[in-house]
Enzyme design. Structure first.
Site: not given
Length: 845
Positions: A121, A487
């Site tokens: 680059e 229960s």
């Protein structure tokens, strides 16, 4: 005589000799310029052009400077970062990210990787001042040559310019943007060092596969960290900024290899690698991974989603929601997720769901689509997955006579067997491979459920499982499903009785209990599970161990239902009206809330807020939220001030009397020893628990645990319907909890519960509740003499011969009463009379 000094006369108006010599020349020069200006069209055009150029340059400069970002903002730049989630051990369990990002410091970047990017680059990066004049000139020539063709010119941008583009001004394709980029590049070079610029660039550059920065890309393409990359892999990453979506695809492999090898040649040219090293790297294939392994254990899916839900509620989802948003804030989140327990909970719940489903056949499609032209896309975006054995989720492409074809999200198409008659084209279903190129339909149980495990002395939720698989749906039944607890709510009714003068040995009549509801409704009566008759007067302990409805509603009625629902509210179970049916579990709640209430029982009445998050740190490591909000004032003094040592306040809240909580736990241990949860007795651990079965039965429950771990589980259909007459919490739910314990057996302590100071352990007759002297309780589950826990000065009197007579008399009366009620029940059934108050109130057995 003439006066020569006079100012009057003709001589006064004449010029001096000097004036006479210069004035005509000036006039003649000005005249010549004017004549040339008037006569020379070229001159006038040139001047106008220069002025226009100057004005244009000024205007261009104004345009460039308008809204120009400040390069100094990069000093405080904070990129959007994912939120990282850690488990109870500190290991990374997940990351909330829509983009893959990992920030590295410059010193952590391998030199070969840095040199590869510079070669690809910007090879003059270390020497230029932000703009490479030669590269820029080439870009201008390329732009002019391609102008009007629609083809995009090459960038010619330095790494510094790319930083300006990627972070500050965006990627608009225009001359103006390019000029701004150049100006900013010069400014950036004056603000940041070269190392800082490279760090920004290599952390922010988009490299395809939703990855930003080299570390994320290394994971996406090679499933490695940057320090593990080979030279050829580093060179491949360096080619990606030009065309990440091209070079990362299999069909463009030849182009990628050519470009990678060019980068290696440039590294040799720049003397960053030797020709031999480059040649060896060129000989290597690309080696890209086609699909990464999962970033997390799918077993954690429901837990991770609950953490995400709570974080979004607190901090928001997107960057615009605030600096600590979930998908951009870069948070570090420490959770209470226990991977071992979570895995055991998921496996046990799945086993229970599959066992219940049994041979019921195909339960129907996971989902359905009508547009078959884009079936693959719709399958992908549906995000329906399954992590069970080798099953996969696919869509039925065609089906007839038990055969067909199935398509998967990766585009694969296979033959499909065992296709149910009800299956249609467009159905999403689970399938497993049975041979090469052939799959068979598999059934995901229609029944579902939720399970939770909590640490009672901290409130930390260690495991959450909200269904068969989180990939099939995010609805977490462990924390979101409101169900009737049956229960399992009874212990809190009994605890309320203990708080109001009763003891575990108090005799309560297990017999007919009816309530008059007015002229329109008449008298309605409760019944025990299975329409069993009463057993006469029995101890509270026996009533809880055997889950007797009649004893429970009698206790609630005697002490006042308003007190019972107050206990429910205090324990965090829910807010209900003072109806007796709620004493049997008619009100709705969640498994998580029930587990938190049971945790308070196991912790001597001290309750902690249930939490899945221990603490949250921002991206800089500062703790911005924690579950434990206590402060220790004075703990960090530089010198001791002579005062007593600082103390940290107790974190939990005392929601129940400690003695009451222990008495309740002691009775619930009997539920495991000889009651409805006897299936867990073979574990030989100090466990407590309570089963639950709702009317229908539509849900089956188990809640319980030890002093270290408390949890619960329920099973039921999402749209409640009967599970079948045989379904009970002790048969279906309790074994699931048992499987979890067996899978993690070494973690469960053999230490028994310790009674709070003041509680007395007294020998009593298990049936009558009377105190017994001179007889040692045995270890037999149904021993006649047991240890019972009593608050001070509440012990029962001693057992006598009269008590034995009373005991036998009550048993005979209960037998007669049972026979009478059985005849009455048969008569009512014949007349079609419904007098079950609990059922009409949504009541529970």
């Amino acid at each position: 005589m003439t006066d020569t000094s006079s100012d009057t006369g003709p001589g006064a108006a004449q010029d001096t000799p000097e004036d006479a010599s210069t004035s005509p020349r000036r006039e003649r020069g000005q005249g010549r310029i004017a004549r040339i200006w008037r006569s020379s069209r070229i001159l006038r055009g040139f001047v106008y052009l220069c002025v226009a150029g100057i004005i244009g340059l000024i205007g261009l400069w104004v345009v460039l400077m308008r809204d120009m970002p400040d390069a100094k903002s990069l000093l405080a730049y904070q990129p959007p970062l994912p939120t990282m989630v850690r488990d109870i051990n500190g290991d990374i369990a997940y990351s909330y990210a829509r983009e893959r990002r990992v920030q590295l410091r410059y010193v952590d970047l391998p030199r070969p990787l840095v040199n590869a990017f510079l070669s690809a680059e910007d090879r003059t990066f270390w020497s230029h001042g932000g703009v490479d004049i030669g590269g820029f000139a080439g870009a201008v020539v390329d732009y002019v040559s391609k102008y009007g063709s629609g083809e995009r010119a090459k960038g010619g941008s330095t790494i510094t310019q790319q930083v300006a583009k990627n972070i500050l001004i965006g990627d608009e394709y225009s001359v103006t943007r390019k000029l701004k980029e150049m100006v900013l590049a010069y400014r950036i070079e004056g603000v940041l060092s070269k190392e800082q610029i490279l760090e920004l660039y290599l952390n922010e550059i988009p490299l395809g596969r939703r990855s930003f920065g080299v570390q994320a890309a290394a994971r996406a393409y090679f499933d490695k960290d940057v320090d593990e990359l080979t030279l050829n892999e580093a060179a491949f990453l360096a080619i990606l900024p030009r065309a990440p979506e091209v070079y990362g695809r299999k069909k463009h492999e030849a182009r990628a290899l050519e470009r990678r090898n060019w980068v290696l040649d440039q590294m040799v040219r720049n003397e960053w690698v030797s020709a031999t090293e480059a040649a060896e790297a060129k000989a290597q294939p690309l080696g890209l991974v086609t699909q990464r392994g999962p970033d997390y254990d799918p077993a954690n899916g429901y837990f991770i989603e609950e953490v995400r839900r709570r974080l979004i509620d607190r901090y928001g989802e997107k960057a615009e929601d605030g600096p600590n948003s979930v998908y951009a804030g870069g948070l570090w989140v420490r959770t209470s997720l226990d991977p071992e327990l979570q895995g055991a909970v998921r496996a046990a719940l799945r086993k229970g769901l599959l066992n219940y489903h049994g041979q019921r056949g195909w339960a129907g499609p996971i989902a359905h689509i009508n547009d078959m032209e884009n079936w693959q896309t719709q399958l992908i975006v549906s995000n329906k997955t399954i992590d069970y054995q080798n099953w996969r989720v696919g869509v039925v492409l065609d089906a007839a006579n038990g055969e067909g074809r199935i398509g998967f999200s990766d585009g694969d198409i296979a033959a499909l067997t065992n296709v149910p008659d009800r299956a249609k084209v467009g159905d999403f279903l689970a399938a497993a491979p049975v041979s090469a190129g052939t799959y068979a339909v598999r059934t995901v149980p229609e029944v579902s459920g939720g399970m939770v495990m909590e640490q009672p002395y901290s409130g930390r939720l260690l495991a959450l499982q909200g269904g068969f698989d989180s990939g099939l749906g995010s609805f977490n039944r462990a924390v979101q499903a409101e169900r009737q607890p049956g229960s399992t709510i009874k212990p809190f009714v009994y605890a309320t009785g203990l708080d109001n003068g009763m003891t575990p040995a108090t005799q309560v009549l297990d017999g007919t209990f009816c309530v008059y509801q007015g002229g329109n409704l008449g008298q309605k009566c409760f019944r025990n599970f299975g329409n069993e008759g009463g057993a006469g007067s029995r101890t509270m302990r026996w009533g809880l161990e055997q889950s007797r409805n009649l004893m429970t509603v009698r206790i609630a009625n005697d002490i006042g239902m308003s007190k019972v629902v107050k206990t429910f509210k205090t324990m965090g179970i829910g807010e209900y009206k003072p109806y007796l049916s709620f004493a049997l579990g008619a009100g709705e709640t969640t498994v998580a809330r029930m587990a938190n209430a049971y945790s308070a029982l196991a912790n001597n009445g001290v309750q902690y807020d249930a939490s899945v998050i221990d603490y949250v740190q921002d991206r800089s490591g500062k703790v911005i939220w924690k579950a434990d909000k206590r402060n220790c004032d004075g703990c960090n003094m530089a010198e001791w001030d002579g005062k007593p040592m600082p103390r940290i306040a107790r974190r939990g809240k005392q929601v129940m009397n400690a003695d009451t909580a222990y008495q309740t736990i002691h009775m619930l241990e009997g539920v495991v020893t000889r009651g409805t949860a006897v299936r867990l007795r073979s574990l030989n651990l100090p466990l407590f628990g309570k089963t639950g079965t709702t009317n229908g039965p539509t849900d089956v429950w188990f809640m319980g645990g030890s002093q270290d771990y408390v949890g619960g589980v329920y099973l039921g259909y999402d749209n409640p319907r009967s599970l079948g007459g045989y379904a009970q919490g002790g048969r279906i739910a309790a074994p699931i909890f048992k499987d979890v314990i067996e899978a993690t057996r070494e973690r469960w302590s053999d230490q028994p519960f310790v009674a709070p100071p003041g509680v007395r352990m007294v020998r009593i007759d298990r049936v009558t509740g009377k105190q017994v002297m001179g007889v040692e309780p045995s270890d037999e589950p149904k021993a006649s003499v047991i240890w019972e826990a009593f608050k001070p000065d509440t012990e029962p009197r001693q057992y006598t011969a009269e008590d034995e007579f009373t005991k036998r008399r009550d048993a005979l009366i209960a037998e007669i009463d049972g026979a009478r009620k059985a005849r009455a029940t048969a008569a009512e059934a014949a007349q079609g009379v419904a007098d079950n108050f609990a059922e009409e109130q949504g009541g529970i057995y």
